[in-house]
Design a protein around this motif. Structure first.
Motif, mmCIF file in Angstrom:
data_model
loop_
_atom_site.group_PDB
_atom_site.id
_atom_site.type_symbol
_atom_site.label_atom_id
_atom_site.label_comp_id
_atom_site.label_asym_id
_atom_site.label_seq_id
_atom_site.Cartn_x
_atom_site.Cartn_y
_atom_site.Cartn_z
ATOM 1 N N ALA A 100 0.832 -1.202 0.000
ATOM 2 C CA ALA A 100 0.000 0.000 0.000
ATOM 3 C C ALA A 100 0.869 1.255 0.000
ATOM 4 C CB ALA A 100 -0.923 0.000 1.216
ATOM 5 N N LYS A 101 1.907 1.265 0.810
ATOM 6 C CA LYS A 101 2.798 2.419 0.877
ATOM 7 C C LYS A 101 3.507 2.634 -0.461
ATOM 8 C CE LYS A 101 3.752 2.284 5.859
ATOM 9 N NZ LYS A 101 4.789 2.068 6.905
ATOM 10 N N GLN A 102 3.928 1.538 -1.092
ATOM 11 C CA GLN A 102 4.613 1.646 -2.377
ATOM 12 C C GLN A 102 3.665 2.171 -3.454
ATOM 13 O OE1 GLN A 102 7.899 1.290 -3.273
ATOM 14 N NE2 GLN A 102 7.091 2.148 -5.176
ATOM 15 N N TRP A 103 2.426 1.662 -3.442
ATOM 16 C CA TRP A 103 1.443 2.130 -4.409
ATOM 17 C C TRP A 103 1.149 3.611 -4.211
ATOM 18 C CZ3 TRP A 103 -3.285 4.473 -4.266
ATOM 19 C CH2 TRP A 103 -3.986 4.519 -5.479
ATOM 20 N N ASN A 104 1.033 4.019 -2.975
ATOM 21 C CA ASN A 104 0.752 5.421 -2.666
ATOM 22 C C ASN A 104 1.902 6.314 -3.134
ATOM 23 O OD1 ASN A 104 -1.051 7.367 -1.195
ATOM 24 N ND2 ASN A 104 0.839 7.718 -0.048
ATOM 25 N N ALA A 105 3.131 5.853 -2.954
ATOM 26 C CA ALA A 105 4.286 6.630 -3.403
ATOM 27 C C ALA A 105 4.287 6.773 -4.920
ATOM 28 C CB ALA A 105 5.580 5.958 -2.940
ATOM 29 N N THR A 106 3.928 5.703 -5.614
ATOM 30 C CA THR A 106 3.876 5.731 -7.074
ATOM 31 C C THR A 106 2.790 6.686 -7.554
ATOM 32 O OG1 THR A 106 4.656 3.442 -7.226
ATOM 33 C CG2 THR A 106 3.520 4.338 -9.150
ATOM 34 N N GLU A 107 1.620 6.635 -6.898
ATOM 35 C CA GLU A 107 0.516 7.504 -7.289
ATOM 36 C C GLU A 107 0.838 8.970 -6.989
ATOM 37 O OE1 GLU A 107 -3.306 7.779 -9.083
ATOM 38 O OE2 GLU A 107 -1.804 6.183 -8.939
ATOM 39 N N THR A 108 1.496 9.215 -5.874
ATOM 40 C CA THR A 108 1.891 10.582 -5.533
ATOM 41 C C THR A 108 2.867 11.132 -6.564
ATOM 42 O OG1 THR A 108 1.572 10.174 -3.162
ATOM 43 C CG2 THR A 108 2.985 12.029 -3.778
ATOM 44 N N ALA A 109 3.802 10.285 -6.983
ATOM 45 C CA ALA A 109 4.772 10.702 -7.996
ATOM 46 C C ALA A 109 4.074 10.995 -9.326
ATOM 47 C CB ALA A 109 5.826 9.611 -8.187
ATOM 48 N N TYR A 110 3.074 10.180 -9.654
ATOM 49 C CA TYR A 110 2.324 10.374 -10.900
ATOM 50 C C TYR A 110 1.632 11.730 -10.907
ATOM 51 C CZ TYR A 110 -1.702 10.146 -14.015
ATOM 52 O OH TYR A 110 -2.661 10.453 -14.949
ATOM 53 N N TRP A 111 0.926 12.055 -9.821
ATOM 54 C CA TRP A 111 0.187 13.309 -9.775
ATOM 55 C C TRP A 111 1.112 14.512 -9.651
ATOM 56 C CZ3 TRP A 111 -4.501 14.418 -11.255
ATOM 57 C CH2 TRP A 111 -5.415 13.376 -11.395
ATOM 58 N N THR A 112 2.244 14.340 -8.987
ATOM 59 C CA THR A 112 3.221 15.429 -8.906
ATOM 60 C C THR A 112 3.743 15.758 -10.297
ATOM 61 O OG1 THR A 112 3.887 14.766 -6.668
ATOM 62 C CG2 THR A 112 5.432 16.128 -7.918
ATOM 63 N N LYS A 113 4.035 14.722 -11.078
ATOM 64 C CA LYS A 113 4.527 14.912 -12.445
ATOM 65 C C LYS A 113 3.437 15.523 -13.321
ATOM 66 C CE LYS A 113 6.849 12.273 -16.133
ATOM 67 N NZ LYS A 113 5.931 12.474 -17.273
#
Length: 213
Positions: A189-202
């Motif tokens: 869950a933490k890894q998925w959240n980090a990936t999604e956060t990076a996606y929206w930041t980009k």
């Protein structure tokens, strides 16, 4: 600060078009008309800086379209009304909540934002099929305060996964066209959240949207 417990569900969106004085009947016809009329096709969102504002602008940028933004602070029902009235011509709308007006012939389904085609609209392609890699739809997730003890997080996670697999939740989700997608573990869950956060930041860095004055 918060820590992610688990992803809950994926909510499909529909790229819908009004049937009021708007000729395109499918995705290809919409793209052709929008490209031939830059700055004339109007799309609705639930407000400046909202997810469907960014999602539509990102899609338009990818597709090479110049669209006019019609923000509405009234929520999903309000932008559906904007489409029905013809004030807006296209929008990304919730698949379940827009089903009635689509069935009534007031909106047309051009494409869907989801991992796969929706059984309710088998002829409507996903944006991913059409080459748009960012067409993911919405999601919901469960978070807890960052200081929550690890053992408590594990207990909440296991209970959440069990609930999402239960018949009542599955049935309720099905009615809303939501796909249950729990994470296998807190770590995942933490890894998925980090990936999604990076996606929206980009995405928010690359796609510039107008700000209210």
């Amino acid at each position: 600060e918060v820590v992610m417990v688990s992803r809950l569900g994926e909510v499909p969106l529909i790229l819908a078009a009004t049937t009021k004085d708007f000729a395109p009947k499918n995705y290809g016809e919409f793209i052709a008309l929008a490209k031939a009329n830059p700055g004339k096709v109007r799309y609705a969102s639930v407000g400046v800086g909202s997810n469907n504002h960014y999602d539509t602008e990102a899609f338009a940028q990818w597709a090479g379209l110049k669209l006019i933004h019609i923000p509405n602070k009234g929520g999903g029902a309000a932008i559906t009304n904007d489409l029905v009235s013809g004030d807006a011509q296209v929008a990304l709308v919730n698949a379940a909540s827009s089903a009635g007006v689509i069935k009534g012939g007031l909106l047309k389904v051009l494409a869907v934002m989801a991992d796969e085609r929706l059984p309710e609209y088998p002829d409507a392609p996903t944006l991913k099929e059409l080459g748009y890699a960012n067409g993911k739809g919405l999601w919901s997730a469960l978070y807890a305060p960052a200081r929550t003890p690890p053992d408590v997080l594990e207990t909440i996670h296991k209970a959440t996964v069990a609930a999402l697999k239960s018949a009542p939740v599955q049935e309720a989700f099905k009615k809303q066209m939501i796909k249950a997608v729990p994470n296998a573990s807190i770590a995942e869950a933490k890894q998925w959240n980090a990936t999604e956060t990076a996606y929206w930041t980009k995405l928010t860095g690359e796609v510039k949207v107008e700000r209210p004055e």
